[in-house]
Design a protein around this motif. Structure first.
Motif, PDB file in Angstrom:
ATOM      1  N   SER A 220      12.699  -5.368  -2.451  1.00 40.02           N
ATOM      2  CA  SER A 220      12.207  -3.957  -1.943  1.00 40.02           C
ATOM      3  C   SER A 220      12.889  -2.748  -2.303  1.00 40.02           C
ATOM      4  O   SER A 220      12.280  -1.878  -2.550  1.00 40.02           O
ATOM      5  CB  SER A 220      12.308  -4.302  -0.487  1.00 40.02           C
ATOM      6  OG  SER A 220      13.661  -4.159   0.151  1.00 40.02           O
ATOM      7  N   LYS A 221      14.241  -3.011  -2.801  1.00 40.27           N
ATOM      8  CA  LYS A 221      15.069  -1.653  -3.113  1.00 40.27           C
ATOM      9  C   LYS A 221      14.526  -1.537  -4.507  1.00 40.27           C
ATOM     10  O   LYS A 221      14.350  -0.109  -4.866  1.00 40.27           O
ATOM     11  CB  LYS A 221      16.599  -2.174  -3.182  1.00 40.27           C
ATOM     12  CG  LYS A 221      17.231  -1.993  -1.750  1.00 40.27           C
ATOM     13  CD  LYS A 221      18.581  -2.275  -1.873  1.00 40.27           C
ATOM     14  CE  LYS A 221      19.367  -2.504  -0.516  1.00 40.27           C
ATOM     15  NZ  LYS A 221      20.531  -2.852  -0.730  1.00 40.27           N
ATOM     16  N   PHE A 222      14.163  -2.543  -5.323  1.00 40.00           N
ATOM     17  CA  PHE A 222      13.841  -2.068  -6.526  1.00 40.00           C
ATOM     18  C   PHE A 222      12.324  -1.226  -6.739  1.00 40.00           C
ATOM     19  O   PHE A 222      12.112  -0.408  -7.514  1.00 40.00           O
ATOM     20  CB  PHE A 222      13.795  -3.328  -7.470  1.00 40.00           C
ATOM     21  CG  PHE A 222      13.332  -2.923  -9.073  1.00 40.00           C
ATOM     22  CD1 PHE A 222      14.098  -2.482 -10.101  1.00 40.00           C
ATOM     23  CD2 PHE A 222      12.019  -3.265  -9.342  1.00 40.00           C
ATOM     24  CE1 PHE A 222      13.768  -2.345 -11.065  1.00 40.00           C
ATOM     25  CE2 PHE A 222      11.783  -2.834 -10.598  1.00 40.00           C
ATOM     26  CZ  PHE A 222      12.664  -2.518 -11.502  1.00 40.00           C
TER      27      PHE A 222
ATOM     28  N   ILE B  83       0.809  -1.301   0.038  1.00 48.26           N
ATOM     29  CA  ILE B  83      -0.149   0.117   0.088  1.00 48.26           C
ATOM     30  C   ILE B  83       0.833   1.171  -0.081  1.00 48.26           C
ATOM     31  O   ILE B  83       0.755   2.088  -0.779  1.00 48.26           O
ATOM     32  CB  ILE B  83      -1.026  -0.211   1.332  1.00 48.26           C
ATOM     33  CG1 ILE B  83      -1.956  -1.110   1.127  1.00 48.26           C
ATOM     34  CG2 ILE B  83      -1.717   1.270   1.325  1.00 48.26           C
ATOM     35  CD1 ILE B  83      -2.613  -1.413   0.019  1.00 48.26           C
ATOM     36  N   PHE B  84       1.995   1.188   0.784  1.00 45.04           N
ATOM     37  CA  PHE B  84       2.708   2.308   0.831  1.00 45.04           C
ATOM     38  C   PHE B  84       3.463   2.577  -0.659  1.00 45.04           C
ATOM     39  O   PHE B  84       4.000   3.470  -1.022  1.00 45.04           O
ATOM     40  CB  PHE B  84       3.814   2.577   2.077  1.00 45.04           C
ATOM     41  CG  PHE B  84       3.015   2.281   3.149  1.00 45.04           C
ATOM     42  CD1 PHE B  84       2.077   3.185   3.661  1.00 45.04           C
ATOM     43  CD2 PHE B  84       3.190   1.074   3.956  1.00 45.04           C
ATOM     44  CE1 PHE B  84       1.312   3.099   5.091  1.00 45.04           C
ATOM     45  CE2 PHE B  84       2.651   1.062   5.550  1.00 45.04           C
ATOM     46  CZ  PHE B  84       1.652   2.166   5.918  1.00 45.04           C
TER      47      PHE B  84
ATOM     48  N   ALA C 198      13.372   0.800   3.589  1.00 45.49           N
ATOM     49  CA  ALA C 198      13.882   1.898   4.293  1.00 45.49           C
ATOM     50  C   ALA C 198      13.748   3.298   3.620  1.00 45.49           C
ATOM     51  O   ALA C 198      13.486   4.159   4.101  1.00 45.49           O
ATOM     52  CB  ALA C 198      15.356   1.682   4.873  1.00 45.49           C
ATOM     53  N   ASP C 199      14.262   3.350   2.408  1.00 43.93           N
ATOM     54  CA  ASP C 199      14.057   4.336   1.765  1.00 43.93           C
ATOM     55  C   ASP C 199      12.659   5.061   1.521  1.00 43.93           C
ATOM     56  O   ASP C 199      12.279   6.089   1.316  1.00 43.93           O
ATOM     57  CB  ASP C 199      14.441   4.103   0.097  1.00 43.93           C
ATOM     58  CG  ASP C 199      16.148   3.955  -0.117  1.00 43.93           C
ATOM     59  OD1 ASP C 199      16.709   4.221   1.042  1.00 43.93           O
ATOM     60  OD2 ASP C 199      16.510   3.234  -0.747  1.00 43.93           O
TER      61      ASP C 199
ATOM     62  N   TRP D  53      11.070   8.482   2.826  1.00 45.48           N
ATOM     63  CA  TRP D  53      10.435   9.359   1.875  1.00 45.48           C
ATOM     64  C   TRP D  53       9.216   9.885   2.668  1.00 45.48           C
ATOM     65  O   TRP D  53       8.856  11.080   2.502  1.00 45.48           O
ATOM     66  CB  TRP D  53      10.235   8.671   0.777  1.00 45.48           C
ATOM     67  CG  TRP D  53       9.527   9.615  -0.421  1.00 45.48           C
ATOM     68  CD1 TRP D  53      10.247  10.036  -1.205  1.00 45.48           C
ATOM     69  CD2 TRP D  53       8.393   9.703  -0.558  1.00 45.48           C
ATOM     70  NE1 TRP D  53       9.308  10.913  -2.029  1.00 45.48           N
ATOM     71  CE2 TRP D  53       7.770  10.711  -1.726  1.00 45.48           C
ATOM     72  CE3 TRP D  53       7.029   9.292   0.169  1.00 45.48           C
ATOM     73  CZ2 TRP D  53       6.700  11.029  -2.357  1.00 45.48           C
ATOM     74  CZ3 TRP D  53       5.776   9.760  -0.482  1.00 45.48           C
ATOM     75  CH2 TRP D  53       5.532  10.656  -1.466  1.00 45.48           C
ATOM     76  N   PHE D  54       8.468   8.857   3.201  1.00 48.62           N
ATOM     77  CA  PHE D  54       7.227   9.337   3.994  1.00 48.62           C
ATOM     78  C   PHE D  54       7.741  10.235   5.165  1.00 48.62           C
ATOM     79  O   PHE D  54       6.966  11.143   5.390  1.00 48.62           O
ATOM     80  CB  PHE D  54       6.572   8.221   4.293  1.00 48.62           C
ATOM     81  CG  PHE D  54       5.171   7.712   3.341  1.00 48.62           C
ATOM     82  CD1 PHE D  54       4.247   8.238   2.923  1.00 48.62           C
ATOM     83  CD2 PHE D  54       5.917   6.468   2.718  1.00 48.62           C
ATOM     84  CE1 PHE D  54       3.535   7.713   1.971  1.00 48.62           C
ATOM     85  CE2 PHE D  54       4.974   6.086   1.368  1.00 48.62           C
ATOM     86  CZ  PHE D  54       3.790   6.517   1.170  1.00 48.62           C
ATOM     87  N   HIS D  55       8.564   9.750   5.841  1.00 47.25           N
ATOM     88  CA  HIS D  55       8.953  10.526   7.274  1.00 47.25           C
ATOM     89  C   HIS D  55       9.274  11.925   6.854  1.00 47.25           C
ATOM     90  O   HIS D  55       9.160  12.806   7.579  1.00 47.25           O
ATOM     91  CB  HIS D  55      10.103   9.907   7.745  1.00 47.25           C
ATOM     92  CG  HIS D  55      10.311  10.123   9.240  1.00 47.25           C
ATOM     93  ND1 HIS D  55      11.316  10.894   9.728  1.00 47.25           N
ATOM     94  CD2 HIS D  55       9.652   9.692  10.233  1.00 47.25           C
ATOM     95  CE1 HIS D  55      11.244  11.090  11.074  1.00 47.25           C
ATOM     96  NE2 HIS D  55      10.046  10.188  11.456  1.00 47.25           N
TER      97      HIS D  55
END
Length: 611
Positions: free
Chosen positions: A493-495, A288-289, A370-371, A375-377
């Protein structure tokens, strides 16, 4: 082995509350918060609100209806439905009638639905609509224990299939003859009595029924409540599948903390609903994020020009400021002033998309990059990552709003323990651990140790402060023919953080001389891309096979490779002409990838990478 005990904020009152059961917990909440809002749910274009008192009255009627049908203690009652207010009413009614809820995803096929309900020996099933009812009627002969079907929206026959109102009327008659029966039944339930039977949507083999006791759910809610994370004035938006333990644990937290919940399981309406409901928190899976991040990025890229430049600069500054603050360093005055300006120009608009009141999101069920969290943070939206599995009632560790470490899943919940065992396997122990797998004693014995530790099958590590980091499923890690270990989830997840059009990115290379990947693109994102690139109206397959898309994806793969160790880099890859779906059997109902199925379906293609 490395052991890590939970934080030392467990007192006698905490322990006392663990002697409760879910039914008493609910009835106590109704008494304590009678006239406060409990739930709201969509009715057409508006939202209808229910107080705790009103919810309690509905639950008691339905619970009495179940008792009138002869439901006995710990007998299973199935719920085959999407997330909606009626799902929660049914679950609470089952708890108050001393039954045990057995969950079925609405997307589960008829064969697996029949297997689950038969294995659980369900006496009653709540079926959402005619589609769910049809799965039961088609296999009625294989469900000898099923005495009654209660449908939310489906067609009743007045005999084997009745409506929710019909069950409530049976309850009214039963309550007239047995006043006080619900309170008496609730008080009779022992903490170690079966509360739920959740069948894991395993990535291999038949689903396994996880036996979770009342004490597990009471513990989960109490452990959240004592951390002072959530309060009565919070408002949750709940869309998560209630058939999944993540959704269920948030209901336990609501009973313990008393906040209100807006319920709507339609995934496509999550962002729109957030803007309307204006929640203070929400639980979600990383996908979702990822989708929200990708949508905002691509929308801004489509505008281009000065607006895009301001947008990109805003996040560059925002991430810098946040990193400095998290590292305990001072923020230069000019950088701080820039952040304030960008907050008004950019970040406030991002927050407004989610209603503007979110204190934090909770991410679980898979690893969050984590990226993307950073970004959201930077935009002022805190995502607290947590960790758990169905076998421990969903919640094992979680970051705290006032003390968190991005990239970790936080410390153990109060009153439980995390330990790192052989092969860096994460082990869990506490009141939330399952009683075992239903009808599978050998599986239970191989998963639970005699002294109560749960083998999770996940690889992880603990830092000096007790914060857990998950590397991935042990069985998913592989070694190249050159002897180098690769953790696919970290690369995948990095991709997704780099490529805003990605849906799935699956890495392969076990015992091979290099790493390869299969890629699927998000149909919604690609439809927007097609409109911007002169391919509007063309099929998904035509779009993803186009030279322009191949070139675009290749650019993102190159960016990914720059972030990887040499032996992890993707040497060959292919964009599949379809996205992975539950219907194709490549995703579980909880949206986890069945890696072995995808690999088998594309064996010839993967082999061709290495020929």
């Amino acid at each position: 082995m490395t052991a890590q005990a939970s934080p030392p904020n467990v007192d006698a009152s905490f322990v006392d509350r663990l002697s409760q059961n879910c039914a008493v917990q609910f009835l106590d909440r109704v008494a304590a918060s009678a006239d406060k809002e409990a739930f709201r749910y969509p009715r057409g274009e508006t939202w209808e609100s229910m107080t705790w008192r009103q919810t309690g009255e509905q639950v008691q009627r339905l619970a009495a209806g179940l008792l009138s049908l002869g439901l006995q203690s710990e007998q299973r009652v199935g719920i085959a439905s999407g997330t909606r207010y009626e799902w929660i009413l049914a679950d609470l009614a089952i708890m108050c009638a001393a039954g045990a809820t057995t969950t079925v995803y609405p997307t589960t096929n008829a064969e697996d639905t029949t297997y689950i309900l038969a294995d659980a020996e369900c006496r009653v099933v709540f079926a959402e609509d005619d589609e769910q009812v049809a799965k039961l009627t088609a296999n009625k002969a294989e469900l000898p224990h099923l005495a009654k079907v209660v449908t939310f929206d489906g067609t009743a026959d007045g005999d084997w299939i009745i409506g929710l109102d019909d069950l409530a009327k049976l309850g009214d008659a039963y309550l007239a003859e047995h006043p006080g029966v619900i309170e008496e039944t609730a008080k009779s339930i022992a903490p170690d009595q079966l509360a739920t039977l959740i069948y894991t949507s395993g990535t291999t083999g038949r689903p396994k029924g996880v036996r979770l006791l009342h004490r597990a759910w009471v513990y989960e809610g109490t452990a959240i409540q004592v951390q002072d994370i959530l309060h009565e004035d919070d408002l949750q938006f709940l869309w998560l599948p209630m058939a999944h333990s993540f959704g269920k644990v948030l209901l336990s937290a609501q009973l313990a903390c008393g906040f209100a919940t807006a319920v709507d399981g339609r995934v496509e309406r999550i962002v729109d609903n957030c803007a309307i409901v204006k929640p203070t928190f929400m639980g979600a899976a990383p996908r979702i994020f990822e989708k929200a991040h990708a949508r905002i990025i691509t929308m801004q890229a489509a505008e281009g020009g000065l607006k895009e430049k301001i947008f990109l600069k805003a996040f560059e500054v925002g991430v810098k400021v946040d990193r400095l603050k998290r590292e305990g360093k001072s923020v230069p005055l000019l950088l701080a002033l820039q952040k304030d300006v960008f907050d008004k120009l950019v970040f406030s608009k991002v927050r407004e998309r989610f209603g503007g009141r979110v204190r934090f999101f909770i991410s679980g069920s898979a690893a969050l990059n984590a990226d993307i969290a950073e970004w959201f943070h930077a935009a002022g939206i805190l995502i607290l990552e947590g960790y758990g599995m169905t076998e421990n009632a969903a919640g094992a560790t979680v970051n705290h709003p006032s003390k968190y470490k991005i990239g970790t899943v936080g410390p153990a919940l109060p009153g439980s323990e995390v330990r790192i065992g052989d092969n860096d396997e994460v082990l869990l122990r506490g009141p939330h651990i399952m009683a075992g797998y239903h009808n599978l004693p050998e599986e239970t014995a191989s998963t639970l140790t005699e002294d109560g530790w749960l083998h999770t099958g996940d690889k992880g590590s603990l830092d000096a402060d007790g914060y857990l980091t998950i590397t991935g499923r042990i069985k998913d890690l592989f070694k190249t023919s050159g002897g180098k270990y690769v953790a696919p989830p970290a690369i995948e997840s990095k991709f997704k953080a780099i490529c805003p059009y990605a849906s799935q990115f699956l890495v392969f290379g076990n015992e091979r001389n290099f790493v390869s990947a299969l890629i699927t693109l998000d149909p919604d994102a690609m439809a927007g891309w097609a409109e911007e690139n002169g391919m509007a109206g063309e099929s998904y397959t035509e779009i993803v096979r186009s030279d322009a898309v191949q070139s675009m994806v290749g650019g993102y793969v190159e960016q990914l490779n720059e972030k990887l160790n040499r032996w992890e880099t993707i040497k060959k890859w292919k964009v599949l002409d379809h996205d992975l779906t539950i219907e194709s059997g490549e995703l579980t109902p909880s949206m986890k990838v069945k890696r072995n199925v995808v690999e088998e379906n594309n064996k010839t293609l993967i082999d061709s990478f290495y020929s």
